[in-house]
Scaffold this active site. Structure first.
Site, PDB file in Angstrom:
ATOM      1  N   GLY A   3       7.178  22.202  -2.757  1.00 28.70           N
ATOM      2  CA  GLY A   3       8.000  22.006  -1.558  1.00 28.70           C
ATOM      3  C   GLY A   3       9.030  23.114  -1.396  1.00 28.70           C
ATOM      4  O   GLY A   3       9.258  23.611  -0.282  1.00 28.70           O
ATOM      5  N   LYS A  50      -3.352  19.841   6.103  1.00 26.82           N
ATOM      6  CA  LYS A  50      -2.857  19.614   7.455  1.00 26.82           C
ATOM      7  C   LYS A  50      -2.027  20.761   8.008  1.00 26.82           C
ATOM      8  O   LYS A  50      -1.203  21.341   7.320  1.00 26.82           O
ATOM      9  CB  LYS A  50      -2.018  18.335   7.473  1.00 26.82           C
ATOM     10  CG  LYS A  50      -2.855  17.103   7.135  1.00 26.82           C
ATOM     11  CD  LYS A  50      -2.164  15.831   7.567  1.00 26.82           C
ATOM     12  CE  LYS A  50      -1.119  15.458   6.569  1.00 26.82           C
ATOM     13  NZ  LYS A  50      -0.266  14.374   6.863  1.00 26.82           N
ATOM     14  N   ARG A  93       5.856  23.314 -17.061  1.00 27.81           N
ATOM     15  CA  ARG A  93       7.234  23.399 -16.566  1.00 27.81           C
ATOM     16  C   ARG A  93       8.243  23.542 -17.697  1.00 27.81           C
ATOM     17  O   ARG A  93       9.291  24.159 -17.530  1.00 27.81           O
ATOM     18  CB  ARG A  93       7.573  22.161 -15.746  1.00 27.81           C
ATOM     19  CG  ARG A  93       6.854  22.187 -14.424  1.00 27.81           C
ATOM     20  CD  ARG A  93       7.173  20.997 -13.583  1.00 27.81           C
ATOM     21  NE  ARG A  93       6.684  21.258 -12.231  1.00 27.81           N
ATOM     22  CZ  ARG A  93       6.904  20.490 -11.197  1.00 27.81           C
ATOM     23  NH1 ARG A  93       7.618  19.388 -11.330  1.00 27.81           N
ATOM     24  NH2 ARG A  93       6.428  20.804 -10.020  1.00 27.81           N
ATOM     25  N   GLY A  96       1.276  22.808  -4.986  1.00 26.41           N
ATOM     26  CA  GLY A  96       0.736  22.104  -6.147  1.00 26.41           C
ATOM     27  C   GLY A  96      -0.778  22.181  -6.242  1.00 26.41           C
ATOM     28  O   GLY A  96      -1.341  22.492  -7.299  1.00 26.41           O
TER      29      GLY A  96
HETATM   30  P1  ADP Z   1      -0.866  22.612  -1.585  1.00 31.13           P
HETATM   31  O1  ADP Z   1      -0.549  21.462  -2.494  1.00 31.13           O
HETATM   32  O2  ADP Z   1      -1.384  23.796  -2.329  1.00 31.13           O
HETATM   33  O3  ADP Z   1       0.281  22.956  -0.670  1.00 31.13           O
HETATM   34  P2  ADP Z   1      -2.097  20.906   0.374  1.00 31.13           P
HETATM   35  O4  ADP Z   1      -1.484  19.728  -0.291  1.00 31.13           O
HETATM   36  O5  ADP Z   1      -1.599  21.303   1.683  1.00 31.13           O
HETATM   37  O6  ADP Z   1      -2.063  22.171  -0.627  1.00 31.13           O
HETATM   38  O7  ADP Z   1      -3.666  20.675   0.565  1.00 31.13           O
HETATM   39  C1  ADP Z   1      -4.499  20.378  -0.495  1.00 31.13           C
HETATM   40  C2  ADP Z   1      -5.461  19.305  -0.131  1.00 31.13           C
HETATM   41  O8  ADP Z   1      -6.197  19.659   1.025  1.00 31.13           O
HETATM   42  C3  ADP Z   1      -6.475  19.067  -1.220  1.00 31.13           C
HETATM   43  O9  ADP Z   1      -6.338  17.749  -1.680  1.00 31.13           O
HETATM   44  C4  ADP Z   1      -7.803  19.306  -0.533  1.00 31.13           C
HETATM   45  O10 ADP Z   1      -8.805  18.390  -0.935  1.00 31.13           O
HETATM   46  C5  ADP Z   1      -7.466  19.096   0.924  1.00 31.13           C
HETATM   47  N1  ADP Z   1      -8.430  19.783   1.790  1.00 31.13           N
HETATM   48  C6  ADP Z   1      -8.759  21.084   1.792  1.00 31.13           C
HETATM   49  N2  ADP Z   1      -9.727  21.342   2.696  1.00 31.13           N
HETATM   50  C7  ADP Z   1     -10.025  20.171   3.286  1.00 31.13           C
HETATM   51  C8  ADP Z   1     -10.958  19.777   4.305  1.00 31.13           C
HETATM   52  N3  ADP Z   1     -11.774  20.670   4.884  1.00 31.13           N
HETATM   53  N4  ADP Z   1     -10.985  18.484   4.656  1.00 31.13           N
HETATM   54  C9  ADP Z   1     -10.176  17.597   4.072  1.00 31.13           C
HETATM   55  N5  ADP Z   1      -9.267  17.895   3.104  1.00 31.13           N
HETATM   56  C10 ADP Z   1      -9.197  19.168   2.728  1.00 31.13           C
HETATM   57 MG    MG Z   2      -0.504  19.327  -2.112  1.00 31.19          MG
END
Ligand code: ADP
Ligand code: MG
Length: 393
Positions: free
Chosen positions: A373, A197, A36, A350
């Site tokens: 975010g 989610k 960053r 992230g």
């Molecule tokens: P980002 O930070 O890129 O927006 P998220 O925070 O939404 O992504 O999701 C990332 C998390 O989702 C990771 O910690 C990963 O382990 C979890 N994840 C991905 N696939 C699964 C799964 N099938 N079951 C449980 N957790 C999952």
């Molecule tokens: Mg995340």
């Protein structure tokens, strides 16, 4: 971008307060990743070359409105000094005498970093008086902190009421790339949405459904979609209260002629652990006591095929629990397909960025967003208050 940038404003001899996002990960007082800080160097070098005096303002961590030594920006000032190859002065507060004295004495070509903005609760409250006191330190304001531009905080939004306000190069680059994803995108346009989610990303999915040709859904959230299609998902992460919504998103995709790709096979585990027993099964054969923690190889191949001809790819959210090697294969395969596609590729989030770095493919992605975010809100089609507050061109 229709907002003024630092190319459009007079900088010579001016004191310029730059809001940066130096919220770097720290471990026992040591910076573990300075991405960053590095990301702001083009802006800072340009300002200094133009004869400005630079005052830097940032937050770090969550000090909850009071000073705390573990959230001091002093180590970041030292790191910046090394990266910039020049002295970076440090003010032990961001407002009041401790900031005003050094700001007043600052000469063109000099850099002063202020202490953590969030040592004052007024920052996150967008307190007008606090914003005015920050503004009083400088002649001009520059926002180069995309990661906080979705927040109407004093140093992001309030301050623009008191100073001429323009975007730095980092903010400009973020807006330019993310705008392609929601503005008038080139086709074929493929979005990949994954992560834990559905509930985190409903807005993004709904908005992208109006833009893309193909929507790929993987990761934990895919299970909720599979449940909506009537599959038994065993012990997989499923948001029971979002199954209906997932069903309606599937319907919307069909109505809009968007090709929706869900996993056809998954890697299941008997526990949530790196050393769990693992096997690959079709989505119609997830055992009741097992959980899907990654997409399977057939899904990865189908997703890669859909990415091959794309001209624009937007990706948010890993395809599996990539933090554990046993469940990182789907994410790595998709990352490789994105890198090989030749499309303009934009990755935000992230964990998604961490996954790309884990795969060593960061140089093959057109744009890696520095704001999790903020990039999600942008992809939802929301107006970011920190961007809206900048002067129009
Ligand atoms: P980002 O930070 O890129 O927006 P998220 O925070 O939404 O992504 O999701 C990332 C998390 O989702 C990771 O910690 C990963 O382990 C979890 N994840 C991905 N696939 C699964 C799964 N099938 N079951 C449980 N957790 C999952
Ligand atoms: Mg995340």
């Amino acid at each position: 971008m229709n907002k003024k940038t630092i190319r459009d404003v007079d900088l010579a001899g001016k004191k310029v307060l730059v809001r940066v996002d130096y919220n770097v990960p720290m471990d026992g007082g040591a910076i573990t990743d300075d991405t960053r800080v590095r990301a702001t160097l083009p802006t800072l070098r340009y300002l200094l070359e133009q004869g400005a005096a630079v005052i830097l303002a940032s937050h770090l961590g969550r000090p909850k409105g009071a000073p705390a030594v573990e959230f001091s920006l002093k180590p970041v000032a030292e790191r910046l000094s090394g990266l910039l190859g020049r002295e970076v002065l440090f003010a032990p507060d961001c407002v009041g005498e401790a900031a005003e004295g050094p700001a007043k004495a600052l000469k063109p070509g000099q850099v002063l970093m202020l202490e953590n903005l969030r040592f004052h609760k007024e920052e996150e409250k967008n307190d007008p008086e606090f914003a005015r006191r920050l503004a009083a330190l400088a002649d001009t304001y520059v926002n180069d902190a995309f990661g906080v531009s979705h927040r109407a905080h004093a140093s992001v939004e309030g301050i623009t009421k008191y100073l001429p306000a323009a975007a730095g190069f980092l903010l400009e680059k973020e807006i330019d790339f993310l705008s392609r994803a929601v503005g008038d995108p080139p086709h074929p346009y493929v979005a990949i949405i994954g992560g834990a989610k559905v509930s985190d990303k409903i807005g993004v999915i709904a908005n992208l459904l109006t833009k893309v040709d193909t929507l790929i859904i993987g990761g934990g959230m895919a299970n909720t979609f599979l449940a909506a299609q009537g599959y038994a998902t065993g012990k997989s992460l499923v948001e029971q209260d979002k199954i209906e919504l997932a069903g309606s998103l599937i319907k919307q995709a069909a109505e809009r002629d968007v090709k929706l790709l869900l996993p056809a096979d998954v890697t299941v585990a008997d526990r949530f652990a790196a050393d769990a027993a693992v096997k690959t099964v079709g989505v119609d054969a997830i055992p009741a006591d097992w959980m899907a923690l990654d997409i399977g190889p057939a899904s990865a191949a189908a997703f890669a095929a859909a990415l091959a001809g794309a001209r624009l790819i937007v990706w948010n959210g890993p395809m599996g629990v990539f933090e554990m090697d046993a469940f990182a294969k789907g994410t790595v395969a998709v990352a490789e397909a994105v890198a090989a596609s030749g499309a303009v590729s934009v990755v935000g989030g992230g964990d998604s960025v961490a996954a790309i770095e884990k795969a060593g493919l960061q140089d093959k992605i057109s744009h890696i967003s520095t704001g999790g975010g903020a990039s999600l809100e942008f992809l939802e089609g929301k107006v970011l208050p920190g961007v809206a507050a900048l002067a129009d061109k």
